[in-house]
Design a protein around this motif. Sequence first.
Motif, PDB file in Angstrom:
ATOM      1  N   PRO A   1       0.747  -1.306  -0.044  1.00  0.00           N
ATOM      2  CA  PRO A   1      -0.157   0.092  -0.023  1.00  0.00           C
ATOM      3  C   PRO A   1       0.641   1.281  -0.115  1.00  0.00           C
ATOM      4  O   PRO A   1       1.600   1.407   0.788  1.00  0.00           O
ATOM      5  CB  PRO A   1      -0.647   0.024   1.451  1.00  0.00           C
ATOM      6  N   GLY A   2       0.392   2.111  -0.814  1.00  0.00           N
ATOM      7  CA  GLY A   2       1.264   3.558  -0.958  1.00  0.00           C
ATOM      8  C   GLY A   2       2.505   3.221  -1.815  1.00  0.00           C
ATOM      9  O   GLY A   2       3.157   4.276  -1.875  1.00  0.00           O
ATOM     10  N   ASN A   3       2.732   2.261  -2.494  1.00  0.00           N
ATOM     11  CA  ASN A   3       3.789   2.251  -3.474  1.00  0.00           C
ATOM     12  C   ASN A   3       3.365   2.776  -4.624  1.00  0.00           C
ATOM     13  O   ASN A   3       2.498   2.196  -5.394  1.00  0.00           O
ATOM     14  CB  ASN A   3       4.249   0.788  -3.560  1.00  0.00           C
ATOM     15  N   MET A   4       3.820   3.923  -4.902  1.00  0.00           N
ATOM     16  CA  MET A   4       3.300   4.652  -6.221  1.00  0.00           C
ATOM     17  C   MET A   4       3.754   4.102  -7.651  1.00  0.00           C
ATOM     18  O   MET A   4       2.812   4.271  -8.580  1.00  0.00           O
ATOM     19  CB  MET A   4       3.681   6.140  -6.029  1.00  0.00           C
ATOM     20  N   THR A   5       4.834   3.424  -7.487  1.00  0.00           N
ATOM     21  CA  THR A   5       5.038   2.552  -8.903  1.00  0.00           C
ATOM     22  C   THR A   5       3.876   1.848  -9.303  1.00  0.00           C
ATOM     23  O   THR A   5       3.489   1.698 -10.451  1.00  0.00           O
ATOM     24  CB  THR A   5       6.391   1.808  -8.550  1.00  0.00           C
ATOM     25  N   ILE A   6       3.355   1.007  -8.399  1.00  0.00           N
ATOM     26  CA  ILE A   6       2.122   0.113  -8.757  1.00  0.00           C
ATOM     27  C   ILE A   6       0.861   1.002  -9.103  1.00  0.00           C
ATOM     28  O   ILE A   6       0.242   0.713 -10.118  1.00  0.00           O
ATOM     29  CB  ILE A   6       1.942  -0.491  -7.544  1.00  0.00           C
ATOM     30  N   TYR A   7       0.526   2.015  -8.329  1.00  0.00           N
ATOM     31  CA  TYR A   7      -0.561   2.969  -8.587  1.00  0.00           C
ATOM     32  C   TYR A   7      -0.215   3.618  -9.998  1.00  0.00           C
ATOM     33  O   TYR A   7      -1.402   3.782 -10.874  1.00  0.00           O
ATOM     34  CB  TYR A   7      -0.714   3.878  -7.571  1.00  0.00           C
ATOM     35  N   ASN A   8       0.775   4.170 -10.293  1.00  0.00           N
ATOM     36  CA  ASN A   8       1.241   4.591 -11.588  1.00  0.00           C
ATOM     37  C   ASN A   8       0.981   3.786 -12.722  1.00  0.00           C
ATOM     38  O   ASN A   8       0.194   4.305 -13.521  1.00  0.00           O
ATOM     39  CB  ASN A   8       2.793   5.060 -11.540  1.00  0.00           C
ATOM     40  N   ASP A   9       1.243   2.728 -12.586  1.00  0.00           N
ATOM     41  CA  ASP A   9       1.151   1.765 -13.721  1.00  0.00           C
ATOM     42  C   ASP A   9      -0.242   1.200 -13.966  1.00  0.00           C
ATOM     43  O   ASP A   9      -0.618   1.194 -14.995  1.00  0.00           O
ATOM     44  CB  ASP A   9       1.998   0.304 -13.510  1.00  0.00           C
ATOM     45  N   ILE A  10      -0.900   0.975 -12.856  1.00  0.00           N
ATOM     46  CA  ILE A  10      -2.423   0.534 -13.067  1.00  0.00           C
ATOM     47  C   ILE A  10      -3.067   1.686 -13.455  1.00  0.00           C
ATOM     48  O   ILE A  10      -3.892   1.746 -14.424  1.00  0.00           O
ATOM     49  CB  ILE A  10      -2.991   0.148 -11.784  1.00  0.00           C
ATOM     50  N   ALA A  11      -2.897   3.108 -12.867  1.00  0.00           N
ATOM     51  CA  ALA A  11      -3.647   4.359 -13.455  1.00  0.00           C
ATOM     52  C   ALA A  11      -3.460   4.418 -15.130  1.00  0.00           C
ATOM     53  O   ALA A  11      -4.272   4.743 -15.742  1.00  0.00           O
ATOM     54  CB  ALA A  11      -3.102   5.231 -12.605  1.00  0.00           C
ATOM     55  N   LEU A  12      -2.161   4.236 -15.608  1.00  0.00           N
ATOM     56  CA  LEU A  12      -2.176   4.344 -16.903  1.00  0.00           C
ATOM     57  C   LEU A  12      -2.884   3.344 -17.665  1.00  0.00           C
ATOM     58  O   LEU A  12      -3.270   3.716 -18.639  1.00  0.00           O
ATOM     59  CB  LEU A  12      -0.451   4.122 -17.291  1.00  0.00           C
ATOM     60  N   HIS A  13      -2.886   1.932 -17.261  1.00  0.00           N
ATOM     61  CA  HIS A  13      -3.703   1.075 -17.955  1.00  0.00           C
ATOM     62  C   HIS A  13      -5.254   1.649 -17.857  1.00  0.00           C
ATOM     63  O   HIS A  13      -5.876   1.500 -18.992  1.00  0.00           O
ATOM     64  CB  HIS A  13      -3.670  -0.152 -17.179  1.00  0.00           C
ATOM     65  N   LEU A  14      -5.686   2.413 -16.959  1.00  0.00           N
ATOM     66  CA  LEU A  14      -7.043   2.689 -16.874  1.00  0.00           C
ATOM     67  C   LEU A  14      -7.044   3.800 -17.836  1.00  0.00           C
ATOM     68  O   LEU A  14      -8.245   3.929 -18.511  1.00  0.00           O
ATOM     69  CB  LEU A  14      -7.358   3.156 -15.304  1.00  0.00           C
ATOM     70  N   MET A  15      -6.113   4.368 -17.857  1.00  0.00           N
ATOM     71  CA  MET A  15      -6.201   5.848 -18.933  1.00  0.00           C
ATOM     72  C   MET A  15      -6.256   5.298 -20.354  1.00  0.00           C
ATOM     73  O   MET A  15      -7.039   5.756 -21.047  1.00  0.00           O
ATOM     74  CB  MET A  15      -5.049   6.694 -18.775  1.00  0.00           C
ATOM     75  N   PHE A  16      -5.413   4.321 -20.560  1.00  0.00           N
ATOM     76  CA  PHE A  16      -5.573   3.570 -21.977  1.00  0.00           C
ATOM     77  C   PHE A  16      -7.064   3.062 -22.312  1.00  0.00           C
ATOM     78  O   PHE A  16      -7.312   3.321 -23.610  1.00  0.00           O
ATOM     79  CB  PHE A  16      -4.777   2.408 -22.189  1.00  0.00           C
ATOM     80  N   ARG A  17      -7.810   2.830 -21.470  1.00  0.00           N
ATOM     81  CA  ARG A  17      -9.118   2.362 -21.582  1.00  0.00           C
ATOM     82  C   ARG A  17     -10.069   3.695 -21.468  1.00  0.00           C
ATOM     83  O   ARG A  17     -11.312   3.264 -21.739  1.00  0.00           O
ATOM     84  CB  ARG A  17      -9.458   1.340 -20.494  1.00  0.00           C
ATOM     85  N   GLY A  18      -9.730   4.875 -21.300  1.00  0.00           N
ATOM     86  CA  GLY A  18     -10.391   5.764 -21.375  1.00  0.00           C
ATOM     87  C   GLY A  18     -11.233   5.888 -20.016  1.00  0.00           C
ATOM     88  O   GLY A  18     -12.261   6.793 -19.987  1.00  0.00           O
ATOM     89  N   GLU A  19     -10.720   5.352 -18.740  1.00  0.00           N
ATOM     90  CA  GLU A  19     -11.551   5.296 -17.472  1.00  0.00           C
ATOM     91  C   GLU A  19     -10.972   6.532 -16.927  1.00  0.00           C
ATOM     92  O   GLU A  19     -10.052   6.130 -15.818  1.00  0.00           O
ATOM     93  CB  GLU A  19     -11.161   3.835 -17.045  1.00  0.00           C
ATOM     94  N   ARG A  20     -11.041   7.841 -17.147  1.00  0.00           N
ATOM     95  CA  ARG A  20     -10.570   8.812 -16.426  1.00  0.00           C
ATOM     96  C   ARG A  20     -10.905   8.872 -14.802  1.00  0.00           C
ATOM     97  O   ARG A  20     -10.108   8.955 -13.911  1.00  0.00           O
ATOM     98  CB  ARG A  20     -11.159  10.160 -17.003  1.00  0.00           C
ATOM     99  N   LYS A  21     -12.258   8.901 -14.564  1.00  0.00           N
ATOM    100  CA  LYS A  21     -12.570   8.722 -13.194  1.00  0.00           C
ATOM    101  C   LYS A  21     -11.874   7.821 -12.412  1.00  0.00           C
ATOM    102  O   LYS A  21     -11.533   8.126 -11.283  1.00  0.00           O
ATOM    103  CB  LYS A  21     -14.036   8.840 -13.139  1.00  0.00           C
ATOM    104  N   SER A  22     -11.890   6.770 -12.747  1.00  0.00           N
ATOM    105  CA  SER A  22     -11.353   5.454 -12.151  1.00  0.00           C
ATOM    106  C   SER A  22      -9.737   5.836 -11.974  1.00  0.00           C
ATOM    107  O   SER A  22      -9.172   5.315 -10.963  1.00  0.00           O
ATOM    108  CB  SER A  22     -11.429   4.106 -12.791  1.00  0.00           C
ATOM    109  N   MET A  23      -9.385   6.241 -13.002  1.00  0.00           N
ATOM    110  CA  MET A  23      -7.735   6.751 -12.998  1.00  0.00           C
ATOM    111  C   MET A  23      -7.504   7.716 -11.820  1.00  0.00           C
ATOM    112  O   MET A  23      -6.518   7.591 -10.998  1.00  0.00           O
ATOM    113  CB  MET A  23      -7.337   7.081 -14.163  1.00  0.00           C
ATOM    114  N   ILE A  24      -8.288   8.787 -11.737  1.00  0.00           N
ATOM    115  CA  ILE A  24      -7.951   9.704 -10.514  1.00  0.00           C
ATOM    116  C   ILE A  24      -8.424   9.240  -9.294  1.00  0.00           C
ATOM    117  O   ILE A  24      -7.623   9.661  -8.268  1.00  0.00           O
ATOM    118  CB  ILE A  24      -8.928  11.082 -10.922  1.00  0.00           C
ATOM    119  N   ARG A  25      -9.306   8.406  -9.099  1.00  0.00           N
ATOM    120  CA  ARG A  25      -9.811   7.794  -7.754  1.00  0.00           C
ATOM    121  C   ARG A  25      -8.326   7.014  -7.332  1.00  0.00           C
ATOM    122  O   ARG A  25      -8.083   6.949  -6.327  1.00  0.00           O
ATOM    123  CB  ARG A  25     -11.030   6.990  -7.757  1.00  0.00           C
ATOM    124  N   LEU A  26      -7.918   6.242  -8.127  1.00  0.00           N
ATOM    125  CA  LEU A  26      -6.649   5.576  -7.753  1.00  0.00           C
ATOM    126  C   LEU A  26      -5.563   6.106  -7.496  1.00  0.00           C
ATOM    127  O   LEU A  26      -4.976   6.022  -6.497  1.00  0.00           O
ATOM    128  CB  LEU A  26      -6.413   4.307  -8.867  1.00  0.00           C
TER     129      LEU A  26
END
Length: 678
Positions: A270-295
Motif C-alpha cells: 500500500p502506498g507504493n506509487m510505482t504500482i498505482y502509477n502503472d495501473i492508473a496508466l492502464h485505466l487511462m488507456f481504456r478511457g477510464e478517467r474517473k477511475s484513474m483519478i480515484r486510484l
Amino acid sequence: MSKAFQCYRFLSKVSKLLPLSQKIFKSQPLTNQSSHRVIDHINEENLKLNPEKKAQFKLDLGNKLIQQGQVEEALKYYDLAIKLRPNWPEAYYYQGNAWVAKGNYQEGINAYKQANRLGLNSQELILNWEQSAAKLAGQYIDQGNQLFSEGKLEKALIELDKAIATKPDSPWPYFYQGNIYFSLRQYQKGMASYDQALSLKANVPGLNLNYANVLLRQGKLEKSIDYFHQELRNDPNCAEAHHMLGNTLDRLNRFQEALPYWEKAIALKPGNMTIYNDIALHLMFRGERKSMIRLLEQGYEEQQKNALKGNVGQQDIRFLSSTWSSVIGHTGLLDYYIKMTQLGLNSHRHTILLARPDQIVNPCFLDYWKPYIDIVTEPESIEKLTPLSDSLQDVLAGIRFSDRRTLPYFEAWAVVQREWEKQQRSPLLRLSDSHLERGWDCLASLGVPRDAWFVCLHVREPGFHQDKKGLYKTFRNANIDTYTLAMETVRERGGYVIRLGDPSMTPLAPMSGVIDYAHSDLKSDWMDIFLCGACRFYIGTTSGLSHVPPTFGVPCAMTNWTPMGIRSPYGADLLIPKLYWLESEQRYLSLAESIDPQIGYIQYAPFLAEKRIKPVDNSPEDINALVIEMLERMEETGNYTEADHGLQREFDKISAKYTAYSSRFSRDFLKKYSDILF
C-alpha cells in the motif's frame, strides 16, 4: 628418532584427516619458543632424509603453519614440497586450501585441478573445489552487478562470462546475464540465459518473473502468464508478479481477471506509487478517467500515511524515479513539473530525480534540467535514497497539487502551462553556446548553410516501440509519404527539412534540401536536442519527441494528433487530429464526441475497435495547410477572421468541460470540418 619428533609426526597425520576448518580453528598454536625448537629439530632431521621424506616434512610444516594462521609462510613450504615431489597430489591439495584461506579462489581452484589430474579424488577435495568455485563465481557476479548498476553493461557481461566459466552449474550468473540482455533489448539472448538458469532447476527469486517480462517484450503475452503464475507459486507475496500479471491480463483484454491481481499488489504494498502509477496508466488507456483519478488519489493518501509513520511526512522534498529519464517524452514532462514548483502549485521546493545510468535515454537532455532539480545517478546513492523516496515519490501518471487536487499528468500539464503563459514567463531551457556551435558545424557538413533556417520533421512509425500488433497496437503512427507536399512547401519558402527519428524508420526518397538525419552517421543524443531546440518549428505526430521542442520555446505543428481528448498544452502549437470513423453508423464522430474521455483518452487501437471506431489519417493536403499556417504565423503574415476565432472558441468550450488547453486547432481544419464540430 626423538620422542618430540615422533609426536609431531603423529599430530601431522591426524591433521591431514581433519577438515580444513578444524585444522585452522581447533588447533592450539605453539608458542614462538616451542615453534622455533620444532623447526630447528626438523631442519636438523631434514639433512638425513631423502627428497620424498623431505617433501613430507615441508608439507607437515606447512600444515602446522596453517594451524597457526600463518598462510603466507605455509604457502612457501607447500611450494618447496611440490618442487621436491612435483607429482604429489596431496601437496597441491593443501596448497589449494592455503590459497583459499588467503581468499585467492582462482589459485586455489588451479591447485585443486592439478591435484585431481594427478589422481586425488577425495570427497574433501571435490567439496573444497566446488565451494571455491562458488566463491569465485560470486565475486565475478558481484563485480558484474556493480558494473551493471553503473551502466557499463558490456563490461558486466564479461564478468558474468567468467562466473559461468567458473561455475557452469550455478543458475545465478545466467540469471544476471539475462537481466543485462533485457536492459540491452537483446531479448533472444536474454531468453537463452534465462532458459539456461531454469534448466538447472534451482529456485532463483525473480527468475520466472523476469522471464515473463522478456516474453512480454516479444509480444508473447499468453506464454508469459504461465511464468508469472510460476513466480507466484514460488512466492505468493511477490507484489511485482501480481502487478505485472494484472497488466498482462489487461493487455489481453481480460480486464476483470486483471483486477484481483492489481488489488493484491496494492494490498501487499500500500502506498507504493510505482504500482498505482502503472495501473492508473492502464485505466487511462481504456478511457477510464474517473477511475484513474480515484486510484491516484488513493495512492497518494496511502503514501502520505506511510510518510507520517516514517516521520518524513513534513519533508520539503519530493523524489522522481528513473521512469522520468527512461523515455525522452517522460523527460520532457519535467517541464511542467518544474514549472509547477516555480508557480507554487505543489507543496515542496526541492526535487531529486533518481536516474539509474541504464535508465537514461538521452543524457544530454537530462543535463539541461540540472539547474532546476538534483539528479542522482550514482548507484550507491540511489540505493541509500530509495527507502526515503518510496514515501515521497511523485509519479508520471498523475500529480497532486498543493490544494490536494489530483489530476492525470496531461490535465495537470495543461493547468500549469496555462498559468505559466498567463504570467508571460519564458521557456525554462535554452541551448548552450557549445551545442549551438557544434550543432551548426554538423549541419554545415550535411549541406545546411549557417545562415539558413530549418524545420524538424518526426513522423512516428512502429519500429522503435515494436508496436505493430497486439492489444497495445497504437494508432499514433502515420505514413511519411503523406508529408512530401509539406516538405516541398518548406523548401519553396527557402527552408530545409531535417527528418528526425531512428534507423528503424522508412528511409526517405532523395529530395533537395531534405536531410534524413534518422539514418545519418551524425546522429547522437546531443544533436537530437540541438535540432529540436534550434529549428524554426517542429512538424510532428503524437510521440514523446514532440515534448522536447516546446521546452526550448520552439512551436510545434502537430499532425495526425490522437487521442483527441489530450492536446498539446503550449499556446504556440497548432494541431490537426485524426478523425474517428464510426463504422456502425457510417459517419465521422463529432469533435465533441471524440473529446469525451471514454473515447478521447483511449490510446490503443483494439479499445477503439471494440467500439467500431476507426482512426483516419490526415490527408497530405490537410498536413500541408497546417504547415502553411505555421509558416504564416512565424512570418507574421497570417490572418485570422472573426469567424476563425469563433470556431476556435466553440471548440475550446467543448474541450474545457474536461481540460482547457492553450494550443489551437488549425484554422483551415476547423473550417473544413465545421459540420462535425458538435
